[in-house]
Design a protein around this motif. Structure first.
Motif: not given
Lengths: 126, 126, 126
Positions: B58-59, B78-84, B99-101, B107-110
């Motif tokens: 998706a990303f 914004i993609g960097l936030i996904y990576l982190i 605790k994975r939320k 990941t999902v929001i970016p």
């Protein structure tokens, strides 16, 4: 409007939607992560998501490459059939996995047409 | 520098890394191929890889398409936030799947922002 | 001819082929959807498809991005090794999962070379 991009992003959103439904099925049927089995209804939702993932990985490159050689509107229209086919697949798989064939073909055939169109385009390109 | 390509390739390398960790978990916990169950710790590593695969599919299209309509530096940020977020997801899932939320949302929001930006871009494009 | 597109579409067709083989293994070994376990031979075919899916998601972006910075013919030639490696992987996994390493490396190494080439290209691009 860029029809190819629209169809591509809608197909990605569809995968997201199926993923959300898997999360909800996890809660509803009490299947705790990391397990992915143990409840038939959960497994159906999960298999729809996994199969859509497999199909999307084939569909997106085929869509983009075909769109570089042929009419973007036509390529996007074929892509729309994929999108509808995936919804049919989802509904029928959840109702009865043995009835998943129609929705499956409605996804595979458009992807295959795009793949073949892309291959012909890439071969005759100079 | 092409920031979009950098972020895309780093996200792919991250999937590779998670795949290597699954291979090591296979050896460590004695889960022989083709089995993918039987040990909770292996299953956690495996589910991180599979979920990252789903997210990456998706990303990447969302990143590339958004990057064609909006500031490439902003889209890459914004993609960097996904990576982190994926690293947070990995660490927390291995420690405790319940605790994975947080990592999941990071990941999902970016990805969702990129999807929405790409959709708007594709719609207003002429 | 667009060699990059050709290799990309052949890699997608290969995933399709492995998917068809999973469908046939389902019928042959009596594994009914949504189940994905219960028969070792089915599980082997299924794991080949899933592993190819994982590899393809890394391979395709690496191929496309590397092809934007380096000789397209060379990049496509490296991609051909991936295609052959996947066939070796498939044959050896079905015969004996413990012998899957050679085919695995023949896929992972080309992808890794393309990833590294793409990263260098994206970094020095201006």
């Amino acid at each position: 409007m860029n029809y190819i991009h629209l169809v591509a992003l809608l197909a990605v959103l569809q995968l997201f939607l199926f993923g959300i439904l898997v999360g909800r099925a996890r809660a509803k049927y009490g299947v705790k992560a990391p397990a992915v089995n143990g409840n038939e209804n959960f497994e159906r939702a999960f298999r729809v998501q996994m199969n859509t993932l497999e199909q999307l990985v084939a569909f997106l490159p085929a869509l983009f490459i075909a769109g570089q050689y042929w009419s973007k509107a036509l390529v996007a229209a074929i892509g729309l059939i994929y999108l509808i086919g995936r919804f049919v697949y989802w509904r029928s798989y959840l109702a009865d996995p043995s009835k998943r064939k129609t929705g499956f073909l409605l996804t595979v055939i458009p992807t295959f047409i795009l793949l073949a169109s892309g291959l012909i385009g890439a071969l005759i390109h100079h």
